[in-house]
Structures are given as structure tokens and as C-alpha cells.
Design a protein around this motif. Structure first.
Motif, PDB file in Angstrom:
ATOM      1  N   LEU A  39       0.817  -1.217   0.000  1.00 39.54           N
ATOM      2  CA  LEU A  39       0.000   0.000   0.000  1.00 39.54           C
ATOM      3  C   LEU A  39       0.850   1.267   0.000  1.00 39.54           C
ATOM      4  O   LEU A  39       0.348   2.349  -0.288  1.00 39.54           O
ATOM      5  CB  LEU A  39      -0.946   0.013   1.206  1.00 39.54           C
ATOM      6  CG  LEU A  39      -2.073  -1.027   1.195  1.00 39.54           C
ATOM      7  CD1 LEU A  39      -2.973  -0.839   2.412  1.00 39.54           C
ATOM      8  CD2 LEU A  39      -2.892  -0.943  -0.085  1.00 39.54           C
ATOM      9  N   LYS A  40       2.143   1.143   0.294  1.00 42.85           N
ATOM     10  CA  LYS A  40       3.020   2.308   0.217  1.00 42.85           C
ATOM     11  C   LYS A  40       3.209   2.777  -1.219  1.00 42.85           C
ATOM     12  O   LYS A  40       3.723   3.873  -1.446  1.00 42.85           O
ATOM     13  CB  LYS A  40       4.391   1.995   0.844  1.00 42.85           C
ATOM     14  CG  LYS A  40       4.412   2.075   2.357  1.00 42.85           C
ATOM     15  CD  LYS A  40       5.832   2.053   2.872  1.00 42.85           C
ATOM     16  CE  LYS A  40       5.866   2.273   4.384  1.00 42.85           C
ATOM     17  NZ  LYS A  40       7.263   2.330   4.883  1.00 42.85           N
ATOM     18  N   LEU A  41       2.810   1.948  -2.177  1.00 40.36           N
ATOM     19  CA  LEU A  41       2.892   2.341  -3.581  1.00 40.36           C
ATOM     20  C   LEU A  41       1.820   3.366  -3.947  1.00 40.36           C
ATOM     21  O   LEU A  41       1.900   4.003  -4.996  1.00 40.36           O
ATOM     22  CB  LEU A  41       2.762   1.110  -4.480  1.00 40.36           C
ATOM     23  CG  LEU A  41       3.920   0.102  -4.399  1.00 40.36           C
ATOM     24  CD1 LEU A  41       3.524  -1.206  -5.056  1.00 40.36           C
ATOM     25  CD2 LEU A  41       5.166   0.674  -5.056  1.00 40.36           C
ATOM     26  N   ILE A  42       0.816   3.496  -3.094  1.00 34.40           N
ATOM     27  CA  ILE A  42      -0.220   4.503  -3.344  1.00 34.40           C
ATOM     28  C   ILE A  42       0.367   5.885  -3.098  1.00 34.40           C
ATOM     29  O   ILE A  42       0.975   6.126  -2.053  1.00 34.40           O
ATOM     30  CB  ILE A  42      -1.433   4.273  -2.424  1.00 34.40           C
ATOM     31  CG1 ILE A  42      -2.063   2.908  -2.717  1.00 34.40           C
ATOM     32  CG2 ILE A  42      -2.471   5.376  -2.588  1.00 34.40           C
ATOM     33  CD1 ILE A  42      -3.171   2.529  -1.762  1.00 34.40           C
ATOM     34  N   PRO A  43       0.229   6.825  -4.046  1.00 29.73           N
ATOM     35  CA  PRO A  43       0.819   8.163  -3.873  1.00 29.73           C
ATOM     36  C   PRO A  43       0.341   8.839  -2.582  1.00 29.73           C
ATOM     37  O   PRO A  43      -0.805   8.644  -2.146  1.00 29.73           O
ATOM     38  CB  PRO A  43       0.320   8.924  -5.111  1.00 29.73           C
ATOM     39  CG  PRO A  43       0.018   7.861  -6.120  1.00 29.73           C
ATOM     40  CD  PRO A  43      -0.455   6.672  -5.336  1.00 29.73           C
ATOM     41  N   GLN A  44       1.243   9.601  -1.974  1.00 29.67           N
ATOM     42  CA  GLN A  44       0.941  10.262  -0.708  1.00 29.67           C
ATOM     43  C   GLN A  44      -0.318  11.113  -0.797  1.00 29.67           C
ATOM     44  O   GLN A  44      -1.123  11.155   0.148  1.00 29.67           O
ATOM     45  CB  GLN A  44       2.126  11.138  -0.281  1.00 29.67           C
ATOM     46  CG  GLN A  44       3.334  10.365   0.224  1.00 29.67           C
ATOM     47  CD  GLN A  44       3.192   9.937   1.671  1.00 29.67           C
ATOM     48  OE1 GLN A  44       2.127  10.083   2.268  1.00 29.67           O
ATOM     49  NE2 GLN A  44       4.248   9.395   2.235  1.00 29.67           N
ATOM     50  N   GLN A  45      -0.529  11.793  -1.917  1.00 33.04           N
ATOM     51  CA  GLN A  45      -1.665  12.704  -2.028  1.00 33.04           C
ATOM     52  C   GLN A  45      -3.005  11.969  -2.051  1.00 33.04           C
ATOM     53  O   GLN A  45      -4.062  12.569  -1.825  1.00 33.04           O
ATOM     54  CB  GLN A  45      -1.538  13.579  -3.289  1.00 33.04           C
ATOM     55  CG  GLN A  45      -1.373  12.822  -4.585  1.00 33.04           C
ATOM     56  CD  GLN A  45       0.083  12.598  -4.957  1.00 33.04           C
ATOM     57  OE1 GLN A  45       0.915  12.440  -4.067  1.00 33.04           O
ATOM     58  NE2 GLN A  45       0.375  12.623  -6.251  1.00 33.04           N
ATOM     59  N   ALA A  46      -2.986  10.659  -2.306  1.00 30.50           N
ATOM     60  CA  ALA A  46      -4.223   9.878  -2.322  1.00 30.50           C
ATOM     61  C   ALA A  46      -4.314   8.905  -1.154  1.00 30.50           C
ATOM     62  O   ALA A  46      -5.389   8.379  -0.876  1.00 30.50           O
ATOM     63  CB  ALA A  46      -4.338   9.089  -3.638  1.00 30.50           C
ATOM     64  N   ARG A  47      -3.200   8.708  -0.448  1.00 26.06           N
ATOM     65  CA  ARG A  47      -3.146   7.640   0.556  1.00 26.06           C
ATOM     66  C   ARG A  47      -4.101   7.882   1.721  1.00 26.06           C
ATOM     67  O   ARG A  47      -4.777   6.960   2.189  1.00 26.06           O
ATOM     68  CB  ARG A  47      -1.717   7.483   1.069  1.00 26.06           C
ATOM     69  CG  ARG A  47      -1.513   6.206   1.870  1.00 26.06           C
ATOM     70  CD  ARG A  47      -0.115   6.125   2.437  1.00 26.06           C
ATOM     71  NE  ARG A  47       0.903   6.083   1.396  1.00 26.06           N
ATOM     72  CZ  ARG A  47       2.205   6.135   1.645  1.00 26.06           C
ATOM     73  NH1 ARG A  47       2.636   6.286   2.897  1.00 26.06           N
ATOM     74  NH2 ARG A  47       3.076   6.069   0.654  1.00 26.06           N
ATOM     75  N   ARG A  48      -4.175   9.115   2.202  1.00 21.44           N
ATOM     76  CA  ARG A  48      -5.044   9.391   3.353  1.00 21.44           C
ATOM     77  C   ARG A  48      -6.505   9.067   3.042  1.00 21.44           C
ATOM     78  O   ARG A  48      -7.204   8.459   3.850  1.00 21.44           O
ATOM     79  CB  ARG A  48      -4.906  10.859   3.777  1.00 21.44           C
ATOM     80  CG  ARG A  48      -5.773  11.233   4.961  1.00 21.44           C
ATOM     81  CD  ARG A  48      -5.547  12.661   5.402  1.00 21.44           C
ATOM     82  NE  ARG A  48      -4.182  12.862   5.860  1.00 21.44           N
ATOM     83  CZ  ARG A  48      -3.726  14.026   6.330  1.00 21.44           C
ATOM     84  NH1 ARG A  48      -4.532  15.076   6.393  1.00 21.44           N
ATOM     85  NH2 ARG A  48      -2.478  14.140   6.739  1.00 21.44           N
ATOM     86  N   GLU A  49      -6.945   9.452   1.858  1.00 20.27           N
ATOM     87  CA  GLU A  49      -8.336   9.183   1.477  1.00 20.27           C
ATOM     88  C   GLU A  49      -8.572   7.693   1.284  1.00 20.27           C
ATOM     89  O   GLU A  49      -9.625   7.168   1.669  1.00 20.27           O
ATOM     90  CB  GLU A  49      -8.674   9.938   0.195  1.00 20.27           C
ATOM     91  CG  GLU A  49     -10.151   9.887  -0.183  1.00 20.27           C
ATOM     92  CD  GLU A  49     -10.478  10.766  -1.368  1.00 20.27           C
ATOM     93  OE1 GLU A  49     -11.606  10.654  -1.891  1.00 20.27           O
ATOM     94  OE2 GLU A  49      -9.606  11.575  -1.775  1.00 20.27           O
ATOM     95  N   VAL A  50      -7.594   7.002   0.712  1.00 22.81           N
ATOM     96  CA  VAL A  50      -7.712   5.544   0.522  1.00 22.81           C
ATOM     97  C   VAL A  50      -7.818   4.847   1.876  1.00 22.81           C
ATOM     98  O   VAL A  50      -8.668   3.970   2.086  1.00 22.81           O
ATOM     99  CB  VAL A  50      -6.516   5.005  -0.278  1.00 22.81           C
ATOM    100  CG1 VAL A  50      -6.505   3.474  -0.248  1.00 22.81           C
ATOM    101  CG2 VAL A  50      -6.566   5.494  -1.713  1.00 22.81           C
ATOM    102  N   LEU A  51      -6.953   5.226   2.819  1.00 21.09           N
ATOM    103  CA  LEU A  51      -6.982   4.614   4.145  1.00 21.09           C
ATOM    104  C   LEU A  51      -8.286   4.924   4.872  1.00 21.09           C
ATOM    105  O   LEU A  51      -8.793   4.096   5.635  1.00 21.09           O
ATOM    106  CB  LEU A  51      -5.785   5.088   4.970  1.00 21.09           C
ATOM    107  CG  LEU A  51      -4.416   4.595   4.507  1.00 21.09           C
ATOM    108  CD1 LEU A  51      -3.309   5.203   5.356  1.00 21.09           C
ATOM    109  CD2 LEU A  51      -4.340   3.070   4.564  1.00 21.09           C
ATOM    110  N   ALA A  52      -8.833   6.108   4.652  1.00 21.23           N
ATOM    111  CA  ALA A  52     -10.118   6.450   5.274  1.00 21.23           C
ATOM    112  C   ALA A  52     -11.214   5.512   4.785  1.00 21.23           C
ATOM    113  O   ALA A  52     -12.090   5.105   5.560  1.00 21.23           O
ATOM    114  CB  ALA A  52     -10.474   7.904   4.961  1.00 21.23           C
ATOM    115  N   VAL A  53     -11.183   5.156   3.508  1.00 21.84           N
ATOM    116  CA  VAL A  53     -12.164   4.225   2.956  1.00 21.84           C
ATOM    117  C   VAL A  53     -11.965   2.838   3.552  1.00 21.84           C
ATOM    118  O   VAL A  53     -12.925   2.166   3.951  1.00 21.84           O
ATOM    119  CB  VAL A  53     -12.041   4.177   1.411  1.00 21.84           C
ATOM    120  CG1 VAL A  53     -12.919   3.064   0.845  1.00 21.84           C
ATOM    121  CG2 VAL A  53     -12.431   5.520   0.805  1.00 21.84           C
TER     122      VAL A  53
END
Length: 301
Positions: free
Chosen positions: A172-186
């Protein structure tokens, strides 16, 4: 008198091809996202995993001299039929598990190195040996599954060179930082707060180099970058130096810190042209190896 068929039947019962295939699963990043959505626990950090591993074996609560205690069955060594069982230290073990619980929930102790202090024969080494044994065992179970990834680097002839992530990073660290917070929230939306998945920090320098090179090659198309990622199941192993490191301090005058951090591979400088290129660095230090697990400092613990 035993026969050949008797011996082979014993071996066949012990060796399960289906279990081997599950423990050596490989797939795409998209397939890994499907696994995460079904079971977010596969993306737990090391402290969450250790804490859940201890609770996996159950607890017993009792009162002694008007004081409440929790006995963690894990420290009875059910994995090895009590060979490394620890007795009479429930209060100290409760404090140890509370440390892991606090670190698992992100209360600050995850940023510290844990020091076990006590007289000779007080089970310090036994406790650490149990933790290492437990992590190896737990990572083989469906409940303790964890994953890492490798890079499939295209060659000019159309084939691929496979380069494993040297620090067994969470995919999951491959997910860009700018999208990671929203992805983790989901991902965390339906999870209890104390079980939230937290993916912090950047990729290691080697993987960051691979990622940036592919991103430049595909003109910023992140989906094409992760098509060159192979996600694979990770089984922790002290013998194979995967996720569990062991460091033995030596004389302070000849102790080399690179045993903890890794060092430059001078042979690769001729290939990559600079000692600042992360591909010319060996990520074989004990702290790097223990990125997803635990590191034991023999003479300290």
C-alpha cells in the motif's frame, strides 16, 4: 516393521501442497487491493501484528491477593508444547503486552526501542525467542498473512528482470501520498478505531528509485507503474533473515554500525556509476531486515 509406504504416508500428511501454494502466493497489485478490501488486517504494521499474534492464543483472567491479572496463553509456548514456557511473570508480561498494545494503537511507543532489563535467568532471552517463534508461526496462518512486492523491470528484449523490495515494504506504500489518506479512510471506515490500518512514511530508497524511473518512463501514468509490480506473500523467518533480525554487539572499538543499517556495495558502483545511487546499497542491516517484524539485540535483551 515399518514399510516404505508407511514412511511416505507420514511425509504426505505433513507436506500440504495447497498450504505451500497459499504461502507462496503471487499476484498483481489489483488482486492485492481485493485482498485488502476483504481483510484489511493483512496491511497491519509490525506492532499491530505482534499484539494480535499474542491475543490469537487467548487469555485467562484471575485475581491474586485482590489484584487482577491477565495471563496470556502465548507465553505458555503452545507452538512448541511448552519448551520455552515462561512461568510466574504475569505482571511483567502484562506490562510488555501493554507496550505492544500502545504501539499498535499509535500512542507513541512504536517509535521506541524496547529494552528488557533484569537479572540473569529472568527469562529475557526466552521471551524474545518466543516472540520470534510466534511471528514465524503466525505469518504462516491465514490470520497472520502479510505481503510484500517485487519490481518487474522491462528489458530491451521484452523480458523482465525481477527485483524484490529489499526491505519487504507494505504494497500500500505504492499509493501516492496525495491519495493515501483518502484511501486509508475508505479502508478504515468500518473498522474499530483501535484496529485502523496506518501506512506511514515513504518507500525505501531502492523502491523509490524504481518507482520514479517507471513513473518517468510511463509519463506519470501510475496505473502502468503498478502493472510492473508483483505482490507476493511474505513468511517471516529468522534463519532466512526475513522480517526478523538478530544483532550481536561486539567490542566497542571494532563495532560497525553498518551491521544495523547496511552499507554500500562497491562492486555495483561500477554498474550504476555513483555511490549515491540506491541500487548500489545493500539493505542487509539487521534493522532493515526487521522492517516488518522484530530485531533482537542479543546482549542487551
Amino acid at each position: 516393521m515399518p514399510t516404505k509406504d508407511t514412511i511416505l504416508s507420514i511425509i504426505n500428511r505433513a507436506v500440504d501442497p495447497r498450504q505451500f501454494q497459499e504461502q507462496h502466493w503471487t499476484g498483481t497489485f489489483d488482486e492485492y487491493l481485493e485482498i485488502v478490501t476483504r481483510n484489511p488486517k493483512v496491511a497491519r504494521n509490525a506492532f499491530q501484528r505482534i499484539y494480535d499474534m499474542i491475543l490469537h492464543f487467548g487469555v485467562k483472567r484471575y485475581t491474586y491477593l485482590k489484584q487482577d491479572y491477565v495471563h496470556y496463553n502465548f507465553f505458555d509456548d503452545p507452538i512448541d508444547n511448552g519448551a520455552d514456557a515462561v512461568y510466574g511473570l504475569d505482571q511483567a508480561l502484562m506490562q510488555l503486552v501493554d507496550f505492544f498494545k500502545s504501539a499498535a494503537q499509535g500512542y507513541g511507543t512504536e517509535r521506541r526501542i524496547l529494552l528488557l532489563h533484569g537479572p540473569v535467568g529472568s527469562s529475557k532471552s526466552t521471551i524474545v525467542r518466543l516472540l520470534k517463534k510466534g511471528l514465524e508461526y503466525y505469518s504462516k496462518l491465514p490470520e497472520g498473512a502479510l505481503y510484500t512486492f517485487a519490481w518487474k523491470i522491462p528489458r530491451p528484449d521484452g523480458t523482465y528482470e525481477v527485483q524484490p523490495c529489499p526491505m519487504h515494504e507494505e504494497p500500500l506504500k505504492l499509493i501516492p501520498q496525495q491519495a493515501r489518506r483518502e484511501v486509508l479512510a475508505v479502508i478504515n471506515a468500518e473498522l474499530p478505531e483501535d484496529q485502523h490500518i496506518r501506512v506511514e512514511g515513504d518507500l525505501d530508497p531502492f523502491c523509490r528509485k524504481m518507482y520514479e524511473d517507471l513513473l518517468a518512463r510511463f509519463e506519470g501514468d501510475w496505473r502502468r507503474v503498478v502493472e510492473h509490480v508483483e505482490v507476493r506473500r511474505l513468511i517471516l523467518s529468522e534463519k532466512d533473515r526475513r522480517g526478523i533480525g538478530t544483532f550481536q554487539p561486539k567490542d566497542e572499538k571494532n563495532q560497525d554500525s553498518t551491521e544495523l543499517t547496511g552499507d554500500i556495495n562497491y562492486r555495483k558502483i561500477a554498474v550504476y556509476g555513483s555511490d549515491s545511487d540506491p541500487r548500489a546499497f545493500n539493505f542487509d542491516g539487521e534493522l532493515n531486515i526487521a522492517n516488518r517484524g522484530i530485531c533482537e539485540f542479543i546482549e542487551v535483551l
